[in-house]
Design a protein around this motif. Structure first.
Motif, PDB file in Angstrom:
ATOM      1  N   ASN A 163      30.037  55.518  35.393  1.00  0.00           N
ATOM      2  CA  ASN A 163      30.628  55.473  34.054  1.00  0.00           C
ATOM      3  C   ASN A 163      29.699  56.032  32.975  1.00  0.00           C
ATOM      4  O   ASN A 163      30.057  56.121  31.819  1.00  0.00           O
ATOM      5  N   THR A 164      28.491  56.437  33.378  1.00  0.00           N
ATOM      6  CA  THR A 164      27.546  57.027  32.430  1.00  0.00           C
ATOM      7  C   THR A 164      28.048  58.355  31.877  1.00  0.00           C
ATOM      8  O   THR A 164      28.067  58.573  30.659  1.00  0.00           O
ATOM      9  N   ALA A 165      28.448  59.255  32.767  1.00  0.00           N
ATOM     10  CA  ALA A 165      28.760  60.627  32.379  1.00  0.00           C
ATOM     11  C   ALA A 165      29.840  60.753  31.301  1.00  0.00           C
ATOM     12  O   ALA A 165      29.718  61.579  30.387  1.00  0.00           O
ATOM     13  N   PRO A 166      30.931  59.959  31.342  1.00  0.00           N
ATOM     14  CA  PRO A 166      32.014  60.195  30.392  1.00  0.00           C
ATOM     15  C   PRO A 166      31.996  59.359  29.115  1.00  0.00           C
ATOM     16  O   PRO A 166      32.815  59.590  28.224  1.00  0.00           O
ATOM     17  N   VAL A 167      31.082  58.389  28.993  1.00  0.00           N
ATOM     18  CA  VAL A 167      31.215  57.373  27.942  1.00  0.00           C
ATOM     19  C   VAL A 167      31.200  57.951  26.527  1.00  0.00           C
ATOM     20  O   VAL A 167      31.947  57.501  25.651  1.00  0.00           O
ATOM     21  N   ALA A 168      30.371  58.949  26.257  1.00  0.00           N
ATOM     22  CA  ALA A 168      30.243  59.464  24.887  1.00  0.00           C
ATOM     23  C   ALA A 168      31.535  60.071  24.362  1.00  0.00           C
ATOM     24  O   ALA A 168      31.741  60.152  23.147  1.00  0.00           O
TER      25      ALA A 168
END
Length: 551
Positions: A163-168
């Motif tokens: 879930n790191t990659a899409p959070v921003a």
């Protein structure tokens, strides 16, 4: 009578920040060292924060209690509403037997746990993050992976890391929109910088997941598929965020990644199928699809409906597709509530704001337009498709789901109460001001500030709202592009999502690991630290030596 925030109650900003961090140290100790249950750590953490706010920061007790209750209610709605409805949809597919069809259909594409993680945790999770955000992707994908047969601890851990990659760019880009609104900077400029930071992380996250699951040697067996996933996602994320808008990077990246993997796996298969060591030996020769196309589509229908509805629910101004029914919210007299004993009674002061201004406290009861309502409606619509599963069984399942999630509900409420009391007392600002005092080194600490904000609140959006203005002011003082530090707040924040107690509570609820929050925290902590250090170094270099990388 109003109360004005104090940011340096001990006369030394470093010492004040150290004391302000005590609730965070308590959470770190109880989850990371003692491996306490999440609700135990949350209640001790929030109690310490309330006492510090009253005794050290001088906040009136009534305001402190009111702020904590406001945060707890925000945790229950809309955050818990998302979690409960997402797990409910999953539980219905399991009870009805439809999840067996989902498992077989996915296994027929690949029975390899490494590749299933790329499909579900990374690609499908990114799509859900892009449409709904706020814990939804972890709740859905972690439950799905456990249903597929994944080790529950790894299911929770890798979904949090993925879930790191899409959070921003989650929830139709709302973190970027909020960052631009609170700083009065150009939204597209911020999007472009985030799009020149996160792809460096996104391209390695698939490999990171696989190595975490099975080690380097086994990861190399699926390296071609890992590269396809990373390049598809990172490349699309860069192009969309830089040349289209900040609303769609997650959705476009997820779709391109899913299609890319499906096409690639038509022509390539790993030499060895890998399962977790405690599973039954992987079948040789692949898994045969045992169901018709219609049965497969029927089984996946609840998730297809869910994805479509949360997409339509996401943003009526941008998509122009939200149903007119949702406007009922705005007609309700209780749509926005001025939180009693708090709204307008706390004053922000310099240097956090240019001039003293009231800190609003509104509680929005947008029941019809909340993402959780879209998920709930998708569950109801699924009843017309799931065979032999009527409304009565669905409501009984809903009741069992709430009972299953009692402790996570309490934990999430307490963690949001902790975030709110730290915000309204000024303790969060004290921590932020300590970082801004680092001078020319501030670009290195800029993403770490965003990381801290997400750890506190569980939300990149909330972190940007909390620290965005500080990031801008500090950058202007040292002569660095403020767009860079504001963007870094969001890019760094994504690395804190996996260790946020709120996110961990969602993951443990979805995987049946309630009470094991400390175990999951330890699982993700070092991944989070490694990623944030990478982002800190990148931001520092972009501020000076690699300034040419910025738009």
């Amino acid at each position: 009578m109003t109360w004005t925030q104090v940011y340096n109650p001990l006369g030394n900003i470093g010492l004040s920040a150290l004391v302000a961090a005590i609730p965070l140290f308590i959470l770190l100790y109880m989850l990371g060292v003692r491996r306490s249950k999440g609700h135990h750590a949350a209640i001790v953490g929030v109690t310490s924060a309330v006492l510090l706010a009253i005794l050290v920061w001088g906040m009136p007790a009534g305001l402190a209690i009111s702020a904590t209750l406001n945060g707890a209610m925000f945790g229950i709605f809309p955050i818990v509403w998302i979690v409960v409805t997402a797990i409910w949809v999953y539980n219905m597919t399991v009870e009805s037997g439809e999840f067996e069809i989902i498992k077989n259909s996915l296994a027929s594409i690949t029975d390899d746990r490494r590749l299933q993680a790329l499909f579900i945790a990374f690609a499908f999770g990114s799509f859900i993050e892009g449409t709904a955000g706020f814990g939804t992707p972890v709740a859905i994908t972690a439950a799905m992976l456990v249903g597929l047969g994944f080790n529950p601890i790894y299911a929770a851990g890798i979904c949090l890391i993925a879930n790191t990659a899409p959070v921003a760019f989650g929830a139709i880009g709302i973190p970027i929109v909020v960052a631009a609104n609170v700083t009065q900077l150009d939204m597209m400029h911020i999007s472009q910088i985030v799009g020149r930071q996160l792809p460096f992380l996104s391209i390695i996250v698939p490999l990171w997941l696989v190595v975490t699951m099975c080690g380097w040697k086994r990861a190399m067996e699926v390296l071609p598929a890992v590269l396809v996933a990373g390049i598809c996602f990172a490349g699309t994320q860069f192009i969309t965020s830089n040349y289209v808008n900040p609303y769609l990077p997650d959705i476009t990246s997820a779709v391109v990644t899913i299609v890319g993997l499906l096409v690639f796996l038509k022509v390539w298969k790993p030499a060895n199928v890998w399962h977790f060591p405690n599973e039954k030996p992987a079948a040789t020769g692949g898994v045969k699809l045992q169901y018709t196309t219609g049965e497969v589509l029927r089984a996946w229908a609840p998730y297809i409906i869910l994805a479509v509805l949360v997409f339509l629910w996401a943003d009526d101004k941008y998509l122009k597709l939200k149903l007119s029914l949702l406007n009922i919210d705005k007609a309700m007299p209780w749509f926005t509530i001025s939180w009693p004993g708090l709204d307008g009674l706390v004053m922000k002061a310099a240097p956090v704001v240019a001039k003293p201004s009231p800190y609003p406290a509104k509680y929005v009861v947008n029941i019809f337009s909340a993402a959780g309502t879209a998920i709930f409606l998708s569950g109801l619509l699924s009843l017309f498709i799931i065979p032999n599963y009527g409304f009565g069984r669905a409501m009984a399942c809903f009741g069992r789901t709430i009972k299953q999630l009692i402790y996570p509900i309490f934990t999430i409420a307490m963690i949001l109460g902790l975030a709110y009391i730290m915000n309204y007392s000024g303790m969060s600002s004290t921590l932020g001001l300590a970082f801004t005092a680092t001078g020319a080194l501030f670009p290195f600490f800029s993403p770490i500030l965003g990381w801290l904000g997400v750890f506190l609140t569980g939300s990149d959006t909330s972190s940007n709202a909390l620290f965005g203005s500080m990031q801008k002011t500090a950058a202007q003082q040292i002569g660095v592009d403020p767009n860079l530090t504001v963007a870094a707040n969001s890019s760094g924040g994504v690395c804190g999502k996996m260790i946020s107690p709120q996110s961990i509570s969602v993951a443990t609820a979805a995987t049946g690991l309630v009470g094991e929050e400390g175990t999951i925290f330890r699982f993700t902590l070092w991944h989070s630290i490694a990623m944030i250090l990478f982002m800190a170094v990148l931001t520092y270099l972009q501020a000076y030596a690699l300034r040419w990388m910025l738009p």
